[in-house]
Design a protein around this motif. Structure first.
Motif, PDB file in Angstrom:
ATOM      1  N   SER A 102      -5.292  -0.123  -4.106  1.00 46.14           N
ATOM      2  CA  SER A 102      -5.769   1.207  -3.710  1.00 46.14           C
ATOM      3  C   SER A 102      -7.021   1.131  -2.844  1.00 46.14           C
ATOM      4  O   SER A 102      -7.998   1.852  -3.072  1.00 46.14           O
ATOM      5  CB  SER A 102      -6.040   2.076  -4.952  1.00 46.14           C
ATOM      6  OG  SER A 102      -4.868   2.225  -5.723  1.00 46.14           O
ATOM      7  N   LYS A 125      -1.787  -4.520  -3.587  1.00 47.48           N
ATOM      8  CA  LYS A 125      -1.058  -3.350  -4.077  1.00 47.48           C
ATOM      9  C   LYS A 125      -1.669  -2.074  -3.495  1.00 47.48           C
ATOM     10  O   LYS A 125      -2.876  -1.895  -3.505  1.00 47.48           O
ATOM     11  CB  LYS A 125      -1.118  -3.298  -5.605  1.00 47.48           C
ATOM     12  CG  LYS A 125      -0.260  -2.203  -6.225  1.00 47.48           C
ATOM     13  CD  LYS A 125      -0.270  -2.308  -7.753  1.00 47.48           C
ATOM     14  CE  LYS A 125       0.640  -1.270  -8.386  1.00 47.48           C
ATOM     15  NZ  LYS A 125       0.669  -1.388  -9.865  1.00 47.48           N
ATOM     16  N   ARG A 126      -0.795  -1.224  -2.967  1.00 48.29           N
ATOM     17  CA  ARG A 126      -1.216   0.058  -2.391  1.00 48.29           C
ATOM     18  C   ARG A 126      -2.360  -0.110  -1.385  1.00 48.29           C
ATOM     19  O   ARG A 126      -3.400   0.526  -1.510  1.00 48.29           O
ATOM     20  CB  ARG A 126      -1.607   1.040  -3.491  1.00 48.29           C
ATOM     21  CG  ARG A 126      -0.440   1.519  -4.324  1.00 48.29           C
ATOM     22  CD  ARG A 126      -0.828   2.697  -5.197  1.00 48.29           C
ATOM     23  NE  ARG A 126      -1.836   2.339  -6.174  1.00 48.29           N
ATOM     24  CZ  ARG A 126      -1.561   1.831  -7.371  1.00 48.29           C
ATOM     25  NH1 ARG A 126      -0.317   1.614  -7.729  1.00 48.29           N
ATOM     26  NH2 ARG A 126      -2.530   1.534  -8.202  1.00 48.29           N
ATOM     27  N   ARG A 176      -3.829   0.870   1.870  1.00 48.21           N
ATOM     28  CA  ARG A 176      -3.594   2.091   2.623  1.00 48.21           C
ATOM     29  C   ARG A 176      -4.062   2.034   4.083  1.00 48.21           C
ATOM     30  O   ARG A 176      -3.991   3.026   4.793  1.00 48.21           O
ATOM     31  CB  ARG A 176      -4.301   3.262   1.925  1.00 48.21           C
ATOM     32  CG  ARG A 176      -3.949   3.379   0.450  1.00 48.21           C
ATOM     33  CD  ARG A 176      -4.680   4.540  -0.199  1.00 48.21           C
ATOM     34  NE  ARG A 176      -4.512   4.543  -1.651  1.00 48.21           N
ATOM     35  CZ  ARG A 176      -3.443   5.028  -2.286  1.00 48.21           C
ATOM     36  NH1 ARG A 176      -2.447   5.524  -1.586  1.00 48.21           N
ATOM     37  NH2 ARG A 176      -3.370   5.005  -3.607  1.00 48.21           N
ATOM     38  N   GLU A 228       2.974  -5.214  -3.514  1.00 45.51           N
ATOM     39  CA  GLU A 228       3.601  -4.069  -4.173  1.00 45.51           C
ATOM     40  C   GLU A 228       3.141  -2.753  -3.542  1.00 45.51           C
ATOM     41  O   GLU A 228       1.972  -2.597  -3.178  1.00 45.51           O
ATOM     42  CB  GLU A 228       3.241  -4.046  -5.664  1.00 45.51           C
ATOM     43  CG  GLU A 228       3.725  -5.238  -6.455  1.00 45.51           C
ATOM     44  CD  GLU A 228       3.376  -5.109  -7.929  1.00 45.51           C
ATOM     45  OE1 GLU A 228       4.070  -4.352  -8.634  1.00 45.51           O
ATOM     46  OE2 GLU A 228       2.405  -5.748  -8.352  1.00 45.51           O
ATOM     47  N   GLU A 229       4.073  -1.806  -3.433  1.00 46.30           N
ATOM     48  CA  GLU A 229       3.795  -0.422  -3.045  1.00 46.30           C
ATOM     49  C   GLU A 229       2.921  -0.343  -1.791  1.00 46.30           C
ATOM     50  O   GLU A 229       1.895   0.337  -1.778  1.00 46.30           O
ATOM     51  CB  GLU A 229       3.121   0.324  -4.203  1.00 46.30           C
ATOM     52  CG  GLU A 229       3.948   0.323  -5.477  1.00 46.30           C
ATOM     53  CD  GLU A 229       3.246   1.000  -6.624  1.00 46.30           C
ATOM     54  OE1 GLU A 229       2.531   1.995  -6.377  1.00 46.30           O
ATOM     55  OE2 GLU A 229       3.393   0.540  -7.769  1.00 46.30           O
ATOM     56  N   LEU A 230       3.328  -1.050  -0.757  1.00 44.54           N
ATOM     57  CA  LEU A 230       2.538  -1.097   0.468  1.00 44.54           C
ATOM     58  C   LEU A 230       2.958  -0.012   1.447  1.00 44.54           C
ATOM     59  O   LEU A 230       4.124   0.399   1.482  1.00 44.54           O
ATOM     60  CB  LEU A 230       2.684  -2.463   1.140  1.00 44.54           C
ATOM     61  CG  LEU A 230       2.224  -3.676   0.338  1.00 44.54           C
ATOM     62  CD1 LEU A 230       2.457  -4.940   1.144  1.00 44.54           C
ATOM     63  CD2 LEU A 230       0.764  -3.549  -0.040  1.00 44.54           C
ATOM     64  N   TYR A 231       2.017   0.434   2.244  1.00 41.47           N
ATOM     65  CA  TYR A 231       2.297   1.318   3.365  1.00 41.47           C
ATOM     66  C   TYR A 231       2.597   0.421   4.568  1.00 41.47           C
ATOM     67  O   TYR A 231       1.776  -0.410   4.948  1.00 41.47           O
ATOM     68  CB  TYR A 231       1.096   2.216   3.667  1.00 41.47           C
ATOM     69  CG  TYR A 231       0.810   3.225   2.586  1.00 41.47           C
ATOM     70  CD1 TYR A 231       1.275   4.538   2.689  1.00 41.47           C
ATOM     71  CD2 TYR A 231       0.085   2.870   1.453  1.00 41.47           C
ATOM     72  CE1 TYR A 231       1.016   5.464   1.687  1.00 41.47           C
ATOM     73  CE2 TYR A 231      -0.174   3.788   0.454  1.00 41.47           C
ATOM     74  CZ  TYR A 231       0.292   5.076   0.571  1.00 41.47           C
ATOM     75  OH  TYR A 231       0.040   5.986  -0.424  1.00 41.47           O
ATOM     76  N   GLY A 247       7.516  -6.362  -3.020  1.00 41.68           N
ATOM     77  CA  GLY A 247       7.778  -4.969  -3.359  1.00 41.68           C
ATOM     78  C   GLY A 247       7.321  -4.097  -2.220  1.00 41.68           C
ATOM     79  O   GLY A 247       6.400  -3.288  -2.343  1.00 41.68           O
ATOM     80  N   GLY A 263       6.971  -1.256   0.540  1.00 40.77           N
ATOM     81  CA  GLY A 263       7.314   0.154   0.603  1.00 40.77           C
ATOM     82  C   GLY A 263       7.522   0.614   2.015  1.00 40.77           C
ATOM     83  O   GLY A 263       7.271  -0.099   2.965  1.00 40.77           O
TER      84      GLY A 263
END
Length: 255
Positions: A171, A195-196, A198, A224-227, A253, A255
């Motif tokens: 984040s 992770k995340r 942004r 994980e959960e990447l833009y 993972g 995104g």
């Protein structure tokens, strides 16, 4: 307390400490008892423990017990701070003013976690630069929720903490430039977890992310959960090429 050198200096006026007969023997026994009690109360036996041994004792304690021990006296406060290698820090912006004093006390940190609550404004690039200058021996760094840190702060971290072996972020708002700075400067990096992230919202403008000088040392990559996670695409080539990667440790993972 004045030094008592003989039984003549000790006068009970006809009474003993326990209300018994006042005899020479009882007087001397009482004298030994009182002098011994005085020594026990006034003498700091821990002063005979070398700082190195005291530090080893602290390392066997839980975090809470270490904090309590640091309140005993100035010496214990100093030794506890100098022997602490792991620190978790609230990364809210208000903490920035206290960073110099924090890292003056904790000067041997090698594992650092900084975390900011979603409802708070995080520390900025200047604060991260200061941390990286004061913690050049960092081997593990974890950063969470620090939305005010950009490419500039990451460049400072990468240049000043080249001994990093484990890096984890979640984040945060920096992008490809910050990641590449880390991978190009930290040649001992073994574990990377993202992770995340942004800061890479525009996949056309963002530069691709490669392993750089960390290619020969990295063993684990978790994304994980990447833009626009396709920016990490070049890593796939390196993961397949180098044998030092553990198959079970690489998780894509995107995104």
């Amino acid at each position: 307390m004045d030094q008592i050198t003989s039984s003549q200096d000790y006068d009970t006026d006809g009474a003993t400490a326990y209300g018994g007969d006042s005899t020479a023997t009882n007087d001397l026994n009482n004298l030994d008892f009182l002098v011994g009690l005085s020594i026990c109360q006034d003498y700091d036996y821990s002063s005979e423990i070398p700082d190195e041994c005291l530090a080893l004792i602290f390392q066997l304690l839980s975090s809470g017990d270490r904090k309590r021990c640091s309140l005993v006296c100035r010496r214990w406060l100093t030794v506890e701070g100098q022997s602490r290698h792991r620190l978790a820090l609230n990364a809210a912006a208000e903490v920035s003013a206290h960073l110099p004093s924090i890292f003056t006390r904790f000067e041997s940190i090698t594992k650092l976690t900084i975390r900011c609550d979603r409802k708070s404004v995080s520390i900025n690039d200047d604060a991260l630069t200061l941390i990286s200058l004061r913690c050049r021996n960092l081997t593990r760094f974890k950063i969470r929720g620090c939305s005010e840190i950009s490419e500039r702060g990451m460049n400072s971290l990468a240049n000043n903490c080249e001994s990093l072996r484990k890096f984890s972020c979640g984040s945060c708002s920096f992008g490809a430039e910050g990641m590449n700075a880390l991978l190009n400067n930290c040649s001992s990096l073994e574990e990377l977890s993202v992770k995340r992230l942004r800061g890479m919202k525009d996949s056309f403008a963002a530069e691709p992310i490669g392993l750089g000088t960390a290619a020969s040392s990295l063993k684990s990559i978790v994304l994980e959960e990447l833009y626009n996670g396709q920016c990490f695409g070049p890593l796939n080539y390196w993961v397949e090429k180098f044998e030092n990667f553990e198959d079970t440790s690489v998780f894509w993972g995107l995104g």
